[in-house]
Structure formats: C-alpha cells, structure tokens
Scaffold this motif. Structure first.
Motif, short mmCIF file in Angstrom:
data_model
loop_
_atom_site.label_atom_id
_atom_site.label_comp_id
_atom_site.label_asym_id
_atom_site.label_seq_id
_atom_site.Cartn_x
_atom_site.Cartn_y
_atom_site.Cartn_z
N SER A 88 113.08 -43.92 -86.62
CA SER A 88 112.43 -42.62 -86.79
C SER A 88 111.69 -42.61 -88.13
CB SER A 88 113.48 -41.50 -86.80
OG SER A 88 114.19 -41.49 -85.58
N TRP A 89 110.54 -41.93 -88.16
CA TRP A 89 109.70 -41.92 -89.37
C TRP A 89 109.14 -40.52 -89.60
CZ3 TRP A 89 108.52 -46.89 -91.49
CH2 TRP A 89 108.83 -47.96 -90.68
N HIS A 90 108.96 -40.13 -90.88
CA HIS A 90 108.07 -39.01 -91.20
C HIS A 90 106.67 -39.49 -90.84
CE1 HIS A 90 111.20 -37.76 -94.29
NE2 HIS A 90 110.94 -36.62 -93.66
N ALA A 91 105.81 -38.59 -90.40
CA ALA A 91 104.45 -38.99 -90.04
C ALA A 91 103.73 -39.62 -91.24
CB ALA A 91 103.66 -37.78 -89.54
N HIS A 92 103.97 -39.11 -92.45
CA HIS A 92 103.27 -39.65 -93.62
C HIS A 92 103.89 -40.95 -94.14
CE1 HIS A 92 106.33 -36.88 -95.20
NE2 HIS A 92 106.39 -37.68 -96.25
N HIS A 93 105.00 -41.39 -93.56
CA HIS A 93 105.58 -42.67 -93.95
C HIS A 93 105.35 -43.77 -92.91
CE1 HIS A 93 108.49 -40.49 -96.82
NE2 HIS A 93 107.42 -40.91 -97.45
N PHE A 94 104.86 -43.39 -91.73
CA PHE A 94 104.54 -44.39 -90.72
C PHE A 94 103.09 -44.81 -90.95
CE2 PHE A 94 103.51 -45.84 -86.34
CZ PHE A 94 104.39 -46.90 -86.33
N VAL A 95 102.91 -45.82 -91.81
CA VAL A 95 101.59 -46.21 -92.26
C VAL A 95 101.34 -47.69 -91.99
CG1 VAL A 95 101.50 -44.44 -94.05
CG2 VAL A 95 102.39 -46.71 -94.62
#
Length: 180
Positions: A88-95
């Motif tokens: 699972s990821w925060h949207a701003h950490h899935f880069v």
C-alpha cells in the motif's frame, strides 16, 4: 388520531433512559459519554468514526491502529490508497524510480521491486537498437546478433527497409537482395 408513547429512549451501552442529548449511530441510541472508541475508550465526538472488527473507533485510533501503512514512508494512509507491487502507498509516495514523477493510478513498469514510468523504464532497462541506439519498447527485429527497430533495419546501400527473411551482410550491416 393519538400516537402511542414508546416510553423513554434507552442507551445501548448502560440500558438507562436518556434525557437530554442523544447520540444516534449504527441504528442505536447512546448517551454521548457512552458512545466510545473501542481502542482509547474516549467518547467519540462529531459524526466521524470507523467500524472495524465489530467495534467502533475514533478517526485517530483507526488511522494509527487499523489503516494500511505506506510502503514508502511507513505512516498510516488515511486517504487514497495505491495498491501496487504487493504493498500500500500514499499517492505522493508511489513515484517513478527514475524521474520521481507520481505514478498515481496509471501504468508503470517494475524493475527489482521499484516502479518506473514507461519513459524512464525504456531509458534505463530496454534493449537498444543497433541502428539508432534508442530504446526498443515495441516489436524488434533480431538479426546480426542485435535487436533493431523495424524502421532502422535498412539496407546499408539504398537505405530502404530490409523486409525479406534472407539478406546479405556488408561490414556487419544488412544489405537487401537488390543491392547484394
């Protein structure tokens, strides 16, 4: 027409009559001080709470104890969750592992457990064309111990695409049947 008196409203927790302020939640009635978080046991203020494993939890306790954790930072995710690469990821950490651009819900390529946008993936990991040295991201021609873009596999003399399955070789480069 007379209405029938249903009697006092009873608290779901202490089963005593409620006079004054009533909390209505989960199709039940509660004294405000008896509608409490199953984790911290404090009264739940406001209308926001979460249900989990048959109990109710205030927003901070739910986030701390039951929300998924971001694979990027380890913190609880309380808003949009990106599920990718088994985590699972925060949207701003899935880069992207290359340019660091947010990948959001779009497509990505994976290399060694890291996500990459298609452009960075091609630049870092795709096979290179023997004709132009650019990444090959679609179909390739395999010939002369190398990979080629279809449009780069051309005759060394006339520069027209070599499309026949048989061709000649001149100085390690393809030569079409007409020029051979």
């Amino acid at each position: 027409m007379a209405t029938k008196d249903a009697g006092p409203v009873m608290c779901n927790s202490c089963h005593s009559a409620i006079s004054g302020r009533i909390v209505t939640a989960l199709d039940k009635k509660w004294h405000p001080e008896h509608f409490t978080c199953n984790t911290c046991r404090k009264p739940i203020d406001g209308a926001k709470f979460h249900q989990h494993d048959g109990g109710v939890h205030c927003v901070p306790c739910y986030a701390q104890h039951h929300s998924p954790r971001c694979h990027g930072c380890g913190d609880p995710i309380t808003d949009r969750v990106i599920q990718a690469l088994g985590a699972s990821w925060h949207a701003h950490h899935f880069v992207c592992g290359g340019c660091k651009k947010e990948l959001g819900g779009g497509g990505f390529m994976e290399q060694a457990g890291r996500p990459y946008c298609s452009s960075c993936y091609a630049n870092k990991f795709a096979a290179r064309c023997a004709g132009c040295a650019s990444p090959i991201v679609d179909k390739a021609i395999i010939a002369l111990d190398a990979k080629w873009h279809r449009e780069c596999f051309t005759c060394t003399k006339c520069r027209k695409p070599v499309t026949d399955s048989t061709f000649s070789v001149l100085d390690g480069k393809p030569l079409c049947g007409k020029c051979a």
